[in-house]
Motif scaffolding. Structure first.
Motif, mmCIF file in Angstrom:
data_model
loop_
_atom_site.group_PDB
_atom_site.id
_atom_site.type_symbol
_atom_site.label_atom_id
_atom_site.label_comp_id
_atom_site.label_asym_id
_atom_site.label_seq_id
_atom_site.Cartn_x
_atom_site.Cartn_y
_atom_site.Cartn_z
ATOM 1 N N UNK A 1 0.979 -1.112 -0.099
ATOM 2 C CA UNK A 1 -0.018 0.030 0.055
ATOM 3 C C UNK A 1 0.844 1.164 0.145
ATOM 4 N N UNK A 2 2.111 1.185 0.708
ATOM 5 C CA UNK A 2 2.830 2.419 0.711
ATOM 6 C C UNK A 2 3.313 2.776 -0.648
ATOM 7 N N UNK A 3 3.817 1.752 -1.403
ATOM 8 C CA UNK A 3 4.145 1.840 -2.639
ATOM 9 C C UNK A 3 3.110 2.505 -3.772
ATOM 10 N N UNK A 4 1.880 2.112 -3.615
ATOM 11 C CA UNK A 4 0.952 2.510 -4.610
ATOM 12 C C UNK A 4 0.514 3.948 -4.120
ATOM 13 N N UNK A 5 0.657 4.208 -2.723
ATOM 14 C CA UNK A 5 0.296 5.640 -2.279
ATOM 15 C C UNK A 5 1.425 6.522 -2.811
ATOM 16 N N UNK A 6 2.815 6.139 -2.842
ATOM 17 C CA UNK A 6 3.927 6.918 -3.272
ATOM 18 C C UNK A 6 3.913 7.383 -4.798
ATOM 19 N N UNK A 7 3.126 6.339 -5.542
ATOM 20 C CA UNK A 7 3.135 6.307 -6.953
ATOM 21 C C UNK A 7 1.998 7.369 -7.157
ATOM 22 N N UNK B 1 2.256 11.120 -9.418
ATOM 23 C CA UNK B 1 1.487 11.297 -10.563
ATOM 24 C C UNK B 1 0.747 12.452 -10.192
ATOM 25 N N UNK B 2 0.021 12.742 -8.941
ATOM 26 C CA UNK B 2 -0.706 14.098 -8.657
ATOM 27 C C UNK B 2 0.219 15.284 -8.684
#
Length: 296
Positions: free
Chosen positions: A276-282, A286-287
């Motif tokens: 989840x941390x990796x997905x949140x960082x990505x 992008x934002x």
């Protein structure tokens, strides 16, 4: 008319040969009977154990339920088995078990104990020799010391073997007696040497058979039971530290235990946190790029 005279040496030699032939014939017949009888030895697993000269006839189901089957009298059996108990204090239970066995007329051949440690009351293992006549009552008293985990008792029928050993011993004793009598009436040195040689062999065989007979008789008279005592109850907590050094040691051990626990928890949670941390960082990356693009 000339009459032939028989030599004394020839008479002695013939007599010794007849004695040895008769003894060997008795031993051979006994041995064959022994081999036939040994095939009939049964094995049982019953918590109810035979009295002297008897063997209980039961199944594994009877052993687990504690029921007693009718016994068949007139048989020699060698009883062996193991009993496992869970008790509060194994060392104390071992002392009580020894007292029970000695009161019944038995003895303890081996005793091993493991001292209590933090979180464990220790364990004990005993090899008990219990009179066959009192085996059932003695085992009942031992089982009452704690919770029964496992009981396995077997009885091997040795009636034919015991009877054959007795017959062979009797035959060899008679052979020795005849040779001793013959030696006392020997007329020449050569005859004496021949008889002494045969007598020595007979006595050696007799002593070996008597030793086997005594050992088997001991196994019949005293059952061999291995008693294992264990405990799942926690031992009393360790005493509080009495001085600065012991307090420092206790505190350090507590700190190491805490850090070890934290490391274990982090290790368990890490596989769940990283994805989840990796997905949140990505997503954040992008934002941010989109936000910069809009501003420019």
């Amino acid at each position: 008319m000339t009459q032939r005279r028989t030599s004394p040496a020839l008479v002695v030699a013939l007599t010794v040969g007849l004695v040895l032939t008769a003894s060997l014939t008795g031993c051979v017949s006994s041995g064959s009977s022994e081999s036939r009888g040994s095939d009939s030895a049964p094995s049982i697993a019953d918590s109810s154990v035979p009295r002297t000269g008897t063997v209980a006839e039961g199944s594994d189901t009877a052993a687990s339920s504690g029921t007693t089957k009718p016994a068949t009298a007139g048989r020699d059996v060698v009883s062996t088995g193991t009993v496992s108990l869970t008790v509060k204090k194994p060392t104390d239970a071992a002392t009580r078990a020894v007292r029970i066995v000695e009161t019944a007329g038995g003895r303890v051949d081996d005793r091993t104990e493991r001292a209590a440690t933090k979180g464990d009351h220790g364990s004990a293992s005993l090899t008990l020799r219990i009179p066959s006549a009192a085996l059932t009552e003695t085992l009942a008293s031992i089982r009452a010391l704690g919770k029964v985990d496992d009981v396995s008792i077997s009885a091997r029928d040795v009636t034919a073997e015991h009877t054959d050993l007795g017959a062979r011993v009797t035959a060899l004793r008679a052979s020795v007696d005849r040779l001793v009598d013959l030696m006392s009436r020997s007329a020449t040195t050569a005859d004496l040497i021949t008889i002494e040689s045969a007598l020595s062999q007979r006595q050696s065989d007799l002593e070996a058979l008597e030793a086997q007979q005594a050992a088997l008789g001991n196994q019949i008279a005293l059952a061999t039971i291995t008693l294992r005592l264990g405990s799942i109850a926690p031992a009393p907590p360790a005493p509080a530290p009495a001085d600065f050094l012991s307090g420092l040691t206790t505190g350090w051990n507590a700190l190491v235990t805490f850090i070890t626990g934290v490391i274990v928890v982090v290790g368990v949670l890490l596989p769940w946190v990283l994805p989840p941390a990796a997905v949140a960082a990505i997503v954040l990356l992008v934002l941010r790029r989109r936000h910069r693009a809009v501003l420019s």
